[in-house]
Design an enzyme around this catalytic site. Structure first.
Site, PDB file in Angstrom:
ATOM      1  N   CYS A   1     -53.956 -38.603  -7.600  1.00 13.23           N
ATOM      2  CA  CYS A   1     -54.351 -39.956  -7.220  1.00 13.23           C
ATOM      3  C   CYS A   1     -54.175 -40.975  -8.336  1.00 13.23           C
ATOM      4  CB  CYS A   1     -55.803 -39.966  -6.738  1.00 13.23           C
ATOM      5  SG  CYS A   1     -57.015 -39.631  -8.046  1.00 13.23           S
TER       6      CYS A   1
ATOM      7  N   ASP B   1     -44.919 -29.427 -20.976  1.00 11.68           N
ATOM      8  CA  ASP B   1     -46.057 -29.710 -21.855  1.00 11.68           C
ATOM      9  C   ASP B   1     -46.184 -28.559 -22.850  1.00 11.68           C
ATOM     10  OD1 ASP B   1     -48.514 -31.218 -22.572  1.00 11.68           O
ATOM     11  OD2 ASP B   1     -49.494 -29.362 -21.951  1.00 11.68           O
TER      12      ASP B   1
ATOM     13  N   CYS C   1     -61.111 -37.224  -6.300  1.00 14.82           N
ATOM     14  CA  CYS C   1     -60.389 -37.147  -5.026  1.00 14.82           C
ATOM     15  C   CYS C   1     -60.422 -35.746  -4.427  1.00 14.82           C
ATOM     16  CB  CYS C   1     -58.947 -37.606  -5.206  1.00 14.82           C
ATOM     17  SG  CYS C   1     -57.928 -36.490  -6.226  1.00 14.82           S
TER      18      CYS C   1
ATOM     19  N   CYS D   1     -55.172 -37.932 -13.376  1.00 12.05           N
ATOM     20  CA  CYS D   1     -55.031 -37.074 -12.193  1.00 12.05           C
ATOM     21  C   CYS D   1     -53.622 -37.234 -11.635  1.00 12.05           C
ATOM     22  CB  CYS D   1     -56.077 -37.455 -11.138  1.00 12.05           C
ATOM     23  SG  CYS D   1     -55.888 -36.552  -9.574  1.00 12.05           S
TER      24      CYS D   1
ATOM     25  N   ASP E   1     -53.427 -27.324 -18.320  1.00 14.54           N
ATOM     26  CA  ASP E   1     -52.066 -27.311 -18.850  1.00 14.54           C
ATOM     27  C   ASP E   1     -51.023 -27.769 -17.830  1.00 14.54           C
ATOM     28  OD1 ASP E   1     -52.966 -26.295 -21.309  1.00 14.54           O
ATOM     29  OD2 ASP E   1     -53.018 -24.268 -20.492  1.00 14.54           O
TER      30      ASP E   1
ATOM     31  N   GLU F   1     -42.908 -34.647 -24.213  1.00 11.05           N
ATOM     32  CA  GLU F   1     -43.758 -35.646 -24.847  1.00 11.05           C
ATOM     33  C   GLU F   1     -43.259 -35.904 -26.262  1.00 11.05           C
ATOM     34  OE1 GLU F   1     -48.552 -36.573 -25.293  1.00 11.05           O
ATOM     35  OE2 GLU F   1     -47.838 -34.576 -24.739  1.00 11.05           O
TER      36      GLU F   1
ATOM     37  N   CYS G   1     -60.957 -33.604  -9.882  1.00 12.33           N
ATOM     38  CA  CYS G   1     -60.971 -35.063  -9.811  1.00 12.33           C
ATOM     39  C   CYS G   1     -61.900 -35.522  -8.678  1.00 12.33           C
ATOM     40  CB  CYS G   1     -59.551 -35.584  -9.590  1.00 12.33           C
ATOM     41  SG  CYS G   1     -59.433 -37.394  -9.484  1.00 12.33           S
TER      42      CYS G   1
END
Length: 397
Positions: free
Chosen positions: A329, A189, A347, A326, A354, A273, A345
């Site tokens: 999950c 990323d 969860c 996330c 990042d 990406e 999250c």
């Protein structure tokens, strides 16, 4: 991959004599003149719904040399002039194939000064390179050796805005071989606070080369703005600005080469990406920082080095919500402002802003590979989403 088919350009700096400088400067001017005249002829023919190919422009060049006005074209080597016509043909082929815009004319001040020589336009013996129309070899600084027994197939001479002279030799490099497969995969990323964040949790610091020299650059640019156009003082001030820009670009390129080589050697699969950097730099607040990060150059280096060494680069769709998803999950958050650097999250998993996208990119890249989809995003897939997006929708609750 066959090592005999891996061609690699080796670039060196050289210091021409006064006679060589004059000869190369004339060649650059003639190359630009021929390119522009051929482009004008093809453009005029295009308005008449006619197409002019390389062979026809080559015949035009022969006729131009016989005229009194353009007789000076015969004073330089014909090889670079023929090569610039081939480059123009390539530009039109890309245009007709809808891979590029219509070719534009070369500018005396803004266009790159270069000339390309094929084997008939130079002699390379005993480690010395002599160009056509020159009695003496070039004084090249051999900063690294050529591959053993290498014979350049193409030589390109260029001069940058800072006045430095370079020669690039295209050779077969037998040392480039596919690396042993290691099974490692990593999601990458890109960012501004950190240049790269890997799915392993590693963060690569953004060196911000332009910011480090911003004060020097601003001072040199202010000094340039005060000089009278066309004066010798303005030319000296312009060179100072160009040298600072060259220093920034050299350090940035060196850092990216070292980083991409390490990533390709360590990993079998690299997932990135598919960003549209050309659109992102339109943002006035982020354009300077994004340009300094050089995301496009990073991707280009990563892709050609992966091809060299038998690695795979997968580009995930730019619309994939890697930051809001996330990685544990698969829950998709409604919003994720840039100011949020860490979040938890529902969860119970705590995420780094990042690292989480890098993990999601890795999972999406594996889905693309598993479903047999292409590395490029499939936005126009009839009757459904791309394989990557389908995989993400399955993970959503």
């Amino acid at each position: 991959m066959t090592t005999n088919h891996v061609k690699r350009a080796f670039k060196y700096r050289f210091y021409p004599t006064d006679a060589q400088t004059a000869e190369l400067s004339r060649t650059f001017g003639c190359v630009r003149k021929v390119y522009n005249m051929a482009l004008a002829a093809r453009t005029e023919a295009w308005t008449r719904q006619e197409r002019v190919n390389y062979n026809q422009t080559s015949a035009m060049l022969t006729a131009w040399k016989k005229t009194e006005e353009l007789a000076y074209l015969s004073e330089v080597s014909s090889v670079p002039l023929q090569q610039t016509l081939r480059h123009l043909q390539t530009a039109f082929t890309s245009f007709f194939g809808k891979r590029a815009k219509y070719p534009h004319f070369k500018s005396r001040r803004k266009s790159r000064k270069s000339a390309e020589y094929t084997t008939s336009g130079f002699r390379f013996r005993d480690g010395k390179l002599t160009l056509a129309k020159m009695p003496e070899p070039l004084d090249i600084v051999w900063s690294r050796p050529l591959p053993e027994g290498a014979k350049p197939s193409t030589v390109t001479v260029s001069q940058d805005a800072a006045g430095r002279w370079f020669v690039s030799m295209l050779c077969d490099d037998p040392s480039v071989k596919p690396l042993p497969a290691n099974g490692n995969a990593v999601g990458i990323d890109v960012g501004l606070d950190h240049l790269l964040t890997l799915s392993t949790g590693e963060k690569v610091t953004n060196p911000r080369h332009e910011r480090k020299d911003r004060v020097r650059l601003a001072r040199a640019q202010r000094n340039l703005a005060k000089k009278t156009k066309g004066s010798a003082n303005r030319n000296r001030a312009r060179l100072k600005v160009a040298k600072i820009h060259a220093r920034i670009a050299d350090r940035r390129r060196d850092g990216l080469h070292k980083l991409t080589t390490r990533l390709v050697r360590e990993n079998q699969t690299l997932v990135i990406e598919d960003l549209t950097v050309r659109n992102m730099v339109r943002s006035r607040s982020l354009a300077r920082a994004i340009s300094d990060a050089a995301w496009s150059e990073f991707r280009s280096m990563l892709e050609y080095k992966a091809a060299w060494y038998g690695r795979e680069v997968i580009a995930v769709d730019r619309w994939f919500p890697s930051s809001k998803l996330c990685s544990a999950c698969g829950t998709l958050q409604d919003k994720m402002p840039l100011s949020v650097r860490t979040w938890t999250c529902d969860c119970g998993t705590a995420h780094d802003r990042d690292v989480n996208p890098a993990k999601n990119l890795l999972a999406a890249g594996r889905a693309v590979a598993a479903c047999g989809a292409g590395v490029r995003p499939q936005r126009s897939t009839p009757g459904g989403q791309s394989a990557m997006k389908q995989e993400v929708s399955r993970r959503e609750p």
